[in-house]
Scaffold this active site. Structure first.
Site, PDB file in Angstrom:
ATOM      1  N   CYS A 113     -11.218  -0.152   0.576  1.00  0.00           N
ATOM      2  CA  CYS A 113     -11.114   1.124   1.290  1.00  0.00           C
ATOM      3  C   CYS A 113     -12.487   1.809   1.392  1.00  0.00           C
ATOM      4  CB  CYS A 113     -10.066   2.028   0.642  1.00  0.00           C
ATOM      5  SG  CYS A 113      -9.579   3.414   1.710  1.00  0.00           S
ATOM      6  N   HIS A 199      -5.347  -0.915   0.324  1.00  0.00           N
ATOM      7  CA  HIS A 199      -5.331  -0.782  -1.129  1.00  0.00           C
ATOM      8  C   HIS A 199      -4.422  -1.826  -1.788  1.00  0.00           C
ATOM      9  CE1 HIS A 199      -7.554   3.032  -1.633  1.00  0.00           C
ATOM     10  NE2 HIS A 199      -7.050   3.341  -0.448  1.00  0.00           N
ATOM     11  N   GLU A 201      -4.374  -2.490  -4.784  1.00  0.00           N
ATOM     12  CA  GLU A 201      -4.081  -1.981  -6.136  1.00  0.00           C
ATOM     13  C   GLU A 201      -2.960  -0.946  -6.151  1.00  0.00           C
ATOM     14  OE1 GLU A 201      -7.022   1.156  -4.692  1.00  0.00           O
ATOM     15  OE2 GLU A 201      -6.408  -0.891  -4.205  1.00  0.00           O
TER      16      GLU A 201
END
Length: 252
Positions: A113, A199, A201
């Site tokens: 990002c 993302h 994560e």
């Protein structure tokens, strides 16, 4: 490159308190995810317990503290609420450090990002606010031929939380994927860098906390918030992307 991999996670932000309480800061979140990705690869020469060695660096609050490149094998730049195109001192120092990594040929870069955008900026392409608006929650990334090779599948769905973009592909870099609102979703250069605009994560919990907080702040209107919340729990390929990060580190 052969393990163990010494990975420096440059924390470009601190998650919201609810997220920190449950999952830790971004360094902890990425360490867990990278180790899980290594384990899921099922390769006998990569064991997460000894071959993924993560250090964490708060480059916002401690902007003069960076890893020595001799002591790391890869640098991961995290996401952030900040703008990658701002000229705050810590951002300028981050861009300078990223250029230092790009100038050598051993330490590799992973960008997520904001980190994806910083790598673009360090390679002298335009980064900035998109006129097309926000990409939020789980959305598809259409893969190029190279992207299908790198990610080992035909398409990806993963969490998004951005309205800033890399406008064009840097010289010497291959495009791995694009989306309706973002032409440069993922970049790759063998032995040098791999990035994603979204993302890997994030999970449903992290996404709903962020959406709710930004809706309360008036950043997202009711319609955008409700549509995004409906997608927050959709299946996503964060682990698939993380496995690609580990394979990237394993490349000769």
């Amino acid at each position: 490159m052969r393990p163990p991999f010494r990975i420096a996670v440059l924390e470009c932000d601190t998650p919201l308190d609810e997220v920190v309480k449950e999952y830790g800061r971004y360094g902890e979140i990425f360490e867990k995810l990278l180790k899980q990705g290594a384990d899921e690869l099922g390769q006998p020469d990569v064991a997460s317990s000894k071959d993924i060695q993560v250090t964490k660096w708060d480059v916002v609050e401690k902007e003069d503290e960076y890893p020595e490149l001799d002591n790391v094998d890869a640098v991961l730049l995290t996401g952030s609420k900040h703008n990658s195109f701002d000229d705050k001192s810590w951002i300028l120092k981050l861009v300078e450090f990223t250029r230092k990594v790009l100038a050598q040929d051993r330490v590799r870069l992973i960008g997520v990002c904001f980190g994806h955008q910083i790598i673009g900026r360090a390679m002298d392409v335009k980064v900035g606010r998109s006129d097309l608006g926000w990409e939020l929650a789980v959305l598809p990334m259409e893969l190029t031929g190279k992207g299908k090779e790198i990610f080992k599948q035909g398409t990806l769905n993963y969490h998004q939380m951005h309205r800033d973009i890399v406008y064009e592909l840097p010289q010497g870099v291959e495009l791995l994927g694009h989306s309706t609102l973002c032409n440069v979703q993922s970049m790759y250069a063998k032995g040098r860098l791999i990035t994603v605009q979204g993302h890997p994560e994030f999970n449903e919990r992290i996404m709903t906390v962020l959406l709710s907080a930004r809706h309360d702040q008036g950043i997202f209107d009711d319609e955008l918030y409700e549509k995004s919340m409906r997608r927050a729990g959709s299946a996503h390929d964060g682990l698939v992307i993380t496995q690609a990060f580990v394979r990237f580190l394993l490349e000769d």
